[in-house]
Scaffold this active site. Structure first.
Site, PDB file in Angstrom:
ATOM      1  CG  HIS A 118      66.145  19.749  10.182  1.00  0.00           C
ATOM      2  ND1 HIS A 118      66.038  20.866   9.403  1.00  0.00           N
ATOM      3  CD2 HIS A 118      67.017  18.924   9.519  1.00  0.00           C
ATOM      4  CE1 HIS A 118      66.791  20.743   8.314  1.00  0.00           C
ATOM      5  NE2 HIS A 118      67.403  19.567   8.370  1.00  0.00           N
TER       6      HIS A 118
ATOM      7  CG  ASP B 181      56.850  26.430  16.964  1.00  0.00           C
ATOM      8  OD1 ASP B 181      55.763  26.089  17.480  1.00  0.00           O
ATOM      9  OD2 ASP B 181      57.205  27.619  16.849  1.00  0.00           O
TER      10      ASP B 181
ATOM     11  CG  HIS C   8      52.079  27.939  15.117  1.00  0.00           C
ATOM     12  ND1 HIS C   8      51.850  28.919  14.194  1.00  0.00           N
ATOM     13  CD2 HIS C   8      53.427  27.894  15.288  1.00  0.00           C
ATOM     14  CE1 HIS C   8      53.007  29.460  13.806  1.00  0.00           C
ATOM     15  NE2 HIS C   8      53.983  28.834  14.448  1.00  0.00           N
TER      16      HIS C   8
ATOM     17  CG  HIS D 216      57.379  26.924  11.868  1.00  0.00           C
ATOM     18  ND1 HIS D 216      58.573  27.432  12.344  1.00  0.00           N
ATOM     19  CD2 HIS D 216      56.405  27.502  12.595  1.00  0.00           C
ATOM     20  CE1 HIS D 216      58.311  28.295  13.315  1.00  0.00           C
ATOM     21  NE2 HIS D 216      57.017  28.358  13.493  1.00  0.00           N
ATOM     22  CB  CYS D 217      62.010  23.411  10.797  1.00  0.00           C
ATOM     23  SG  CYS D 217      63.608  22.947  11.482  1.00  0.00           S
TER      24      CYS D 217
ATOM     25  CG  HIS E  43      65.880  25.257   8.807  1.00  0.00           C
ATOM     26  ND1 HIS E  43      66.125  23.968   9.225  1.00  0.00           N
ATOM     27  CD2 HIS E  43      67.100  25.854   8.714  1.00  0.00           C
ATOM     28  CE1 HIS E  43      67.442  23.788   9.378  1.00  0.00           C
ATOM     29  NE2 HIS E  43      68.051  24.926   9.076  1.00  0.00           N
TER      30      HIS E  43
ATOM     31  CG  MET F  65      61.619  21.739   7.408  1.00  0.00           C
ATOM     32  SD  MET F  65      63.187  21.497   8.152  1.00  0.00           S
ATOM     33  CE  MET F  65      62.773  20.020   9.062  1.00  0.00           C
TER      34      MET F  65
ATOM     35  CG  HIS G  72      39.410  35.621  -5.122  1.00  0.00           C
ATOM     36  ND1 HIS G  72      38.271  36.241  -4.679  1.00  0.00           N
ATOM     37  CD2 HIS G  72      39.274  35.476  -6.458  1.00  0.00           C
ATOM     38  CE1 HIS G  72      37.467  36.472  -5.720  1.00  0.00           C
ATOM     39  NE2 HIS G  72      38.049  36.015  -6.813  1.00  0.00           N
TER      40      HIS G  72
ATOM     41  CD  GLU H  92      35.078  40.673  -2.127  1.00  0.00           C
ATOM     42  OE1 GLU H  92      34.383  41.483  -1.506  1.00  0.00           O
ATOM     43  OE2 GLU H  92      35.588  40.927  -3.221  1.00  0.00           O
ATOM     44  CB  THR H  93      39.341  38.015  -0.919  1.00  0.00           C
ATOM     45  OG1 THR H  93      39.085  38.104  -2.321  1.00  0.00           O
ATOM     46  CG2 THR H  93      40.854  37.878  -0.710  1.00  0.00           C
TER      47      THR H  93
ATOM     48  CG  HIS I 299      42.251  38.679  -5.452  1.00  0.00           C
ATOM     49  ND1 HIS I 299      42.498  39.944  -5.950  1.00  0.00           N
ATOM     50  CD2 HIS I 299      41.235  38.186  -6.208  1.00  0.00           C
ATOM     51  CE1 HIS I 299      41.646  40.207  -6.933  1.00  0.00           C
ATOM     52  NE2 HIS I 299      40.883  39.144  -7.115  1.00  0.00           N
TER      53      HIS I 299
HETATM   54 CU   LIG Z   1      64.853  22.463   9.765  1.00  0.00          CU
END
Ligand SMILES: [Cu+2]
Length: 376
Positions: A113, A116, A118, A153-154, A164, A169, A274, A298-299, A325
């Protein structure tokens, strides 16, 4: 051929390499803050605005491969998790801080594993520097240069990446501006409570009779799961790891007048949160705090692979459903949470003027006498 130009480039590279350790020494003088992470929907204690100098914020996460029940029928998957929860814990730092993560892959796990972020810059978000086999750990440090909520995330490479991620993950980090959040006019916004909702699509294979299958291990489930994944239709779309993780007795609690920040991530697939009976007073739909928030939504739309944040002051008591929604996903696939809000009802905002009762003879319901079709 080893040209003069090449020699110059080499000299420049070695000069760079020689300066690298000095940079690390500069950081040693910064305050170091150790943070204990908590499982979502809760978020570890943090300052919203800080006077502290940029610091090294230290986190530790352990990868847990574990079986999880994901619905009320007992459907099980071999989940892959950061710290045992889907999503992984929310981390909070301030813009300009250094985030230092120790990632542990215990020897009892079966897969490699990594992580990353962002929110980080370079090396596949740290993914290229954090790939660890069972029995290994790694420490990654990166500078939080951008403010906002961001997915992590992985991403161990190839088809392992989506597998994954849809095995659970993923998680999110919130990098707050050092002087805190601001409304659309630049005035400070402070929340009383923040919740982290991670939406997750699962792709569970079925047998010939249409029943969900179980497998002895994650590896055994992989070929069938990949087949379901490639059709792009999730079997489950849930908040915080399973159907009803945040409803009923697990409902999120708030009070009338309480200012709540709702952070919503989806690491893989688009969604559209929503709040039924409420709004987003201020919404950072793309989740990045250097941009002005939108008002009165609203959304809001959360792009797959991102996180967004909505700020809302509850004005009425009651049970609010907070849903994706796409209502089929909310009701049939599981993407529903509840807020249980205590306080006093405001008749001015809403009142049932007449309860349901038999239609009275003579009432001309819906007839707009003499004004139909005219704009006045
Ligand atoms: Cu992983």
């Amino acid at each position: 051929m080893f040209t003069r130009r090449n020699m110059l480039v080499c000299a420049a590279v070695s000069a760079l390499l020689m300066t690298a350790p000095a940079l690390a020494e500069d950081l040693s003088s910064l305050p170091r803050v150790k943070v204990d992470l908590v499982a979502p929907p809760f978020i570890h204690a943090h300052e919203q605005a800080t006077k502290a100098p940029p610091s090294v914020i230290q986190f530790k996460m352990t990868v847990e491969e574990k079986e999880l029940v994901i619905d009320n029928d007992g459907t099980k998957i071999h989940a892959m998790t950061f710290n045992g929860s889907v999503p992984g814990p929310m981390m909070v730092a301030h813009q300009g801080d250094y985030v230092e993560l120790t990632l542990v892959n215990p020897g009892t796990n079966t897969l490699a594993h990594n992580i990353d972020f962002h929110s980080s810059t370079g090396a596949l978000g740290g993914g290229a520097l954090t790939l660890i086999n069972p029995g290994e750990q790694v420490v990654l440090r990166w500078k939080a240069t951008r403010a906002g909520v961001f997915v992590y995330h992985c991403a161990p490479g190839g088809p392992m990446i989506p597998w994954h991620v849809v095995s659970g993950m993923n998680g999110a980090i919130m990098v707050l501006p050092r002087d805190g959040l601001k409304d659309d006019t630049g005035k400070p916004l402070r929340y009383d409570t923040a919740f982290y909702i991670g939406e997750q699509d699962f792709y569970v294979p079925r047998d010939e009779k249409g029943k969900f299958k179980t497998y002895a291990s994650a590896g055994d489930s992989y070929p069938d799961t990949l087949e379901v994944m490639r059709k792009l239709i999730p079997t489950h779309e849930v908040f915080n790891g399973r159907v009803d993780a945040l409803t009923g007795k697990n409902a999120l609690q708030a009070k009338v007048g309480e200012k709540v920040l709702i952070i919503h991530s989806q690491a893989n697939r688009d969604t559209r949160p929503h709040l039924i009976g409420g709004h987003g007073d201020y919404v950072w739909e793309t989740g990045k705090f250097s941009n002005r928030p939108e008002k009165d939504l609203e959304t809001w739309f959360i792009r797959g692979g991102s996180a967004g944040a909505a700020f809302y002051t509850f004005r009425q008591p009651g049970i609010y459903a907070y849903v994706n929604h796409n209502l089929i996903e909310a009701v049939e696939l599981g993407a529903t949470a509840h807020f249980k809000v205590d306080g006093k009802w405001d008749d001015d905002l809403m009142k049932q003027v007449q309860p349901p009762s038999p239609i009275k003879p003579g009432d001309k319901l819906g007839a707009l006498q003499g004004t139909q079709g005219r704009i006045q």
